[in-house]
Write an enzyme that holds these catalytic residues in place. Structure first.
Site, PDB file in Angstrom:
ATOM      1  N   ASP A  24       0.817  -1.234   0.000  1.00 41.52           N
ATOM      2  CA  ASP A  24       0.000   0.000   0.000  1.00 41.52           C
ATOM      3  C   ASP A  24       0.838   1.265   0.000  1.00 41.52           C
ATOM      4  O   ASP A  24       1.914   1.298   0.578  1.00 41.52           O
ATOM      5  CB  ASP A  24      -0.815   0.143   1.293  1.00 41.52           C
ATOM      6  CG  ASP A  24      -1.756  -0.974   1.528  1.00 41.52           C
ATOM      7  OD1 ASP A  24      -2.057  -1.689   0.590  1.00 41.52           O
ATOM      8  OD2 ASP A  24      -2.171  -1.084   2.696  1.00 41.52           O
TER       9      ASP A  24
HETATM   10  N1  URA Z   1      -1.669  -5.817   3.949  1.00 42.88           N
HETATM   11  C1  URA Z   1      -2.118  -4.555   3.831  1.00 42.88           C
HETATM   12  O1  URA Z   1      -3.169  -4.209   4.346  1.00 42.88           O
HETATM   13  N2  URA Z   1      -1.372  -3.697   3.134  1.00 42.88           N
HETATM   14  C2  URA Z   1      -0.197  -4.007   2.555  1.00 42.88           C
HETATM   15  O2  URA Z   1       0.435  -3.164   1.930  1.00 42.88           O
HETATM   16  C3  URA Z   1       0.253  -5.334   2.685  1.00 42.88           C
HETATM   17  C4  URA Z   1      -0.509  -6.221   3.388  1.00 42.88           C
END
Ligand code: URA
Length: 241
Positions: A105
């Site tokens: 993310d």
């Molecule tokens: N889980 C999430 O919520 N975000 C990420 O970037 C990776 C795993």
């Protein structure tokens, strides 16, 4: 000999054939300087100059594997329609065209792999491969009673059960930090799992992919994998972690 363009791109190790088709449809592929955006198009990899996003296809055989510590506030894709900074701008001095293996993310930080080895990338991203990723997660408060055990056992997310995972407490003050190890990578999985039990993730950092971790890599820094590390990832592929 002429071959279909998506096959030539996939054979060059950049990506899968399906993704290569998307690149063509998006108008990101040129043959001898001309954009080719039709799927049936053919070219001769020996004679024609084929480029993706303006970069020539690397010669098959030259594989490169990068471990990057993505900072918060950087997009983990190759390009961003909103014009935000992407991980590609961080891998400076790398001549080969590499691609991110999976996603992290915008608000998350930590380790990501980038490579032009399409085969290994596809394996690492496949649900069935079960390659573990470990995260350090800061929550807005301590989850109640049985909640963590429920997450560890698996919960329904988008109509499908999450695979069993490991969660352990790292420290409780001032806000609790947990270590979470997943063997699958679904959309915003960690954040959504904790939301399900009524907690918000304040910080999320990926600290390990399979056996790969590196505390010396500062935010935005990267290194190439050593041949032995690549070999070990391949063995993982063979089911021998
Ligand atoms: N889980 C999430 O919520 N975000 C990420 O970037 C990776 C795993």
């Amino acid at each position: 000999m002429e071959q279909r363009l998506q096959k030539i791109i996939a054979d060059a190790g950049i990506t899968s054939r399906r993704k290569a088709e998307e690149l063509i449809l998006q108008g990101r592929v040129t043959v001898n300087g001309r954009v080719v955006s039709e799927l049936g198009s053919k070219a001769d990899p020996e004679r024609d100059r084929i480029q993706v996003d303006g970069k020539p296809l690397g010669r098959r055989g030259r594989r490169i594997y990068i471990l990057l510590n993505k900072p918060q506030g950087v997009v983990s894709t190759v390009s961003d329609p909103e014009g935000r900074q992407t991980v590609m701008s961080l891998v400076k001095g790398v001549k080969e065209r590499v691609y991110p293996v999976g996603r992290l993310d915008y608000h998350s930080s930590g380790l990501m792999l980038l490579t032009n080895d399409g085969e290994l990338a596809n394996f690492l991203m496949a649900r069935a491969s079960g390659v573990p990723r470990t995260y350090h997660v800061k929550l807005d408060g301590v989850p109640g009673g049985e909640k963590l055990a429920q997450l560890e056992a698996g919960i329904a997310l988008d109509g499908r059960r999450t695979a069993p995972c490991h969660i352990r407490l790292l420290g409780e003050r001032p806000k609790p930090w947990y270590e979470v190890t997943l063997v699958e990578g679904r959309y915003h999985q960690v954040r959504r799992m904790f939301e399900r039990i009524g907690r918000s993730v304040i910080k999320l950092k990926r600290v390990r992919i399979a056996f790969l971790s590196d505390e010396r890599l500062g935010p935005g820094e990267f290194r190439q994998l050593a041949p032995a590390e690549v070999e070990r990832l391949r063995h993982w592929k063979a089911g021998k972690p």
